[in-house]
Design a protein around this motif. Structure first.
Motif, PDB file in Angstrom:
ATOM      1  N   THR A   1      46.820  20.168  27.211  1.00  0.00           N
ATOM      2  CA  THR A   1      47.788  20.031  28.291  1.00  0.00           C
ATOM      3  C   THR A   1      49.128  20.573  27.805  1.00  0.00           C
ATOM      4  OG1 THR A   1      48.691  18.496  29.934  1.00  0.00           O
ATOM      5  CG2 THR A   1      48.468  17.663  27.682  1.00  0.00           C
ATOM      6  N   THR A   2      50.194  20.306  28.558  1.00  0.00           N
ATOM      7  CA  THR A   2      51.531  20.747  28.176  1.00  0.00           C
ATOM      8  C   THR A   2      52.457  19.534  28.099  1.00  0.00           C
ATOM      9  OG1 THR A   2      52.314  21.070  30.440  1.00  0.00           O
ATOM     10  CG2 THR A   2      51.159  22.910  29.401  1.00  0.00           C
TER      11      THR A   2
ATOM     12  N   ASN B   1      51.520  29.078  28.059  1.00  0.00           N
ATOM     13  CA  ASN B   1      50.919  30.398  27.873  1.00  0.00           C
ATOM     14  C   ASN B   1      49.906  30.457  26.727  1.00  0.00           C
ATOM     15  OD1 ASN B   1      52.643  30.233  25.731  1.00  0.00           O
ATOM     16  ND2 ASN B   1      53.866  32.027  26.232  1.00  0.00           N
ATOM     17  N   GLU B   2      49.734  29.360  25.994  1.00  0.00           N
ATOM     18  CA  GLU B   2      48.753  29.319  24.916  1.00  0.00           C
ATOM     19  C   GLU B   2      47.480  28.563  25.296  1.00  0.00           C
ATOM     20  OE1 GLU B   2      50.460  27.819  21.319  1.00  0.00           O
ATOM     21  OE2 GLU B   2      52.215  29.141  21.408  1.00  0.00           O
ATOM     22  N   LEU B   3      47.471  27.940  26.469  1.00  0.00           N
ATOM     23  CA  LEU B   3      46.354  27.071  26.832  1.00  0.00           C
ATOM     24  C   LEU B   3      45.035  27.828  26.945  1.00  0.00           C
ATOM     25  CD1 LEU B   3      47.988  24.743  29.518  1.00  0.00           C
ATOM     26  CD2 LEU B   3      47.345  24.149  27.176  1.00  0.00           C
TER      27      LEU B   3
ATOM     28  N   ILE C   1      43.637  20.112  31.214  1.00  0.00           N
ATOM     29  CA  ILE C   1      44.102  19.221  32.267  1.00  0.00           C
ATOM     30  C   ILE C   1      45.618  19.383  32.313  1.00  0.00           C
ATOM     31  CG2 ILE C   1      44.128  17.212  30.695  1.00  0.00           C
ATOM     32  CD1 ILE C   1      43.325  15.541  33.252  1.00  0.00           C
ATOM     33  N   ALA C   2      46.024  20.453  32.986  1.00  0.00           N
ATOM     34  CA  ALA C   2      47.428  20.869  32.895  1.00  0.00           C
ATOM     35  C   ALA C   2      47.927  21.493  34.187  1.00  0.00           C
ATOM     36  CB  ALA C   2      47.592  21.859  31.743  1.00  0.00           C
TER      37      ALA C   2
END
Length: 280
Positions: free
Chosen positions: A53-54, A98-100, A113-114
């Motif tokens: 997630t973030t 941007n890394e997910l 889940i983001a």
């Protein structure tokens, strides 16, 4: 789909989503049929379930005052793991947005889940669970002038503000053609003009409007008017949990967990914890 058919689809979707109207009670979206029976998955051989997630999407994901990763998505992920009986294997890691995708594809995690929307484009990259949350369009008005459904005739010739170029502007123009549409470049200007009486109503994203209604800037001036409007052709199908395309079985396992969480009232508890001014 012609306008009449789509508006009927919107009404039917809302009836199924919310059930019978209950005045003065917070409405909790119900996206699952309580009579449906989904098979419980066996994840006993799964070595790990790490959600990615973030940290910058409050109230979904954020760092709290104690420095801990918190939010609706974090608690929902934990509830999913508990429902699947794998709480001890459950992990949640926060990364920059941007890394997910790269992290998921490289095996650093099993699910996103983001706030990833399930669209035609994203479905080419991921397998998705069913949606766990949708974002309806809503009207807000000054409390003294707020009207109830049906709104089409009651808003005739009223000045209704909306963000220029948004999906909500398209919905407003297509289905409320008898209002005077006033477009704005920034939501702050839009909401301030409603508060100051320069607009009769505002039409936009229900979630963001709920945050404004509960905040200090609104100063208790306004409230939702009428019901929520779901229009997937304009507003999308909502948020879903994403997995790698070759791990669709895990997405199906999430469907089971989300169904059980809804049926047991856990989802309602989480929703009202993080969205006390319900946008439904």
């Amino acid at each position: 789909m012609n306008p009449v058919s789509l508006m009927l689809a919107i009404v039917i979707s809302l009836a199924a989503l919310l059930g019978p109207a209950r005045s003065a009670e917070p409405q909790v979206p119900v996206l699952w049929d309580s009579k449906e029976r989904l098979p419980k998955p066996d994840l006993s051989t799964l070595p790990r379930l790490r959600f990615l997630t973030t940290t910058d999407f409050p109230p979904f994901n954020f760092i709290d005052k104690a420095g801990r990763l918190s939010g609706f998505h974090v608690d929902l992920a934990r509830a999913i793991c508990a429902e699947l009986g794998i709480a001890e294997k459950c992990q949640i890691q926060a990364l920059p947005w941007n890394e997910l995708g790269g992290a998921l594809n490289s095996g650093e995690g099993e699910a996103l889940i983001a706030g990833v929307p399930a669209t035609a484009e994203t479905r080419e990259k991921y397998a998705f669970s069913r949606p766990y949350l949708q974002f309806p369009a809503r009207f807000i008005m000054k409390k003294a002038q707020a009207v109830t459904e049906p709104l089409v005739d009651k808003l005739r010739d009223k000045r209704v503000g909306v963000l220029a170029g948004s999906a909500h502007e398209r919905v407003l123009r297509d289905y409320f053609g008898n209002v005077k549409v006033v477009t704005y470049a920034k939501p702050d200007w839009l909401n301030t003009d409603l508060k100051d009486g320069k607009l009769d109503a505002v039409f936009g994203d229900g979630m963001r409007l709920s945050f404004w209604l509960s905040g200090t800037d609104a100063a208790g001036c306004c409230r939702f008017a009428g019901g929520p409007y779901l229009a997937p052709e304009y507003l999308g199908t909502g948020l879903a949990i994403a997995t790698r395309p070759d791990n669709a079985a895990l997405a199906t396992a999430f469907d089971y967990a989300l169904h059980e969480i809804s049926a047991k009232g856990t989802f309602a508890e989480l929703y009202l914890r993080y969205f006390p001014v319900s946008f439904f």
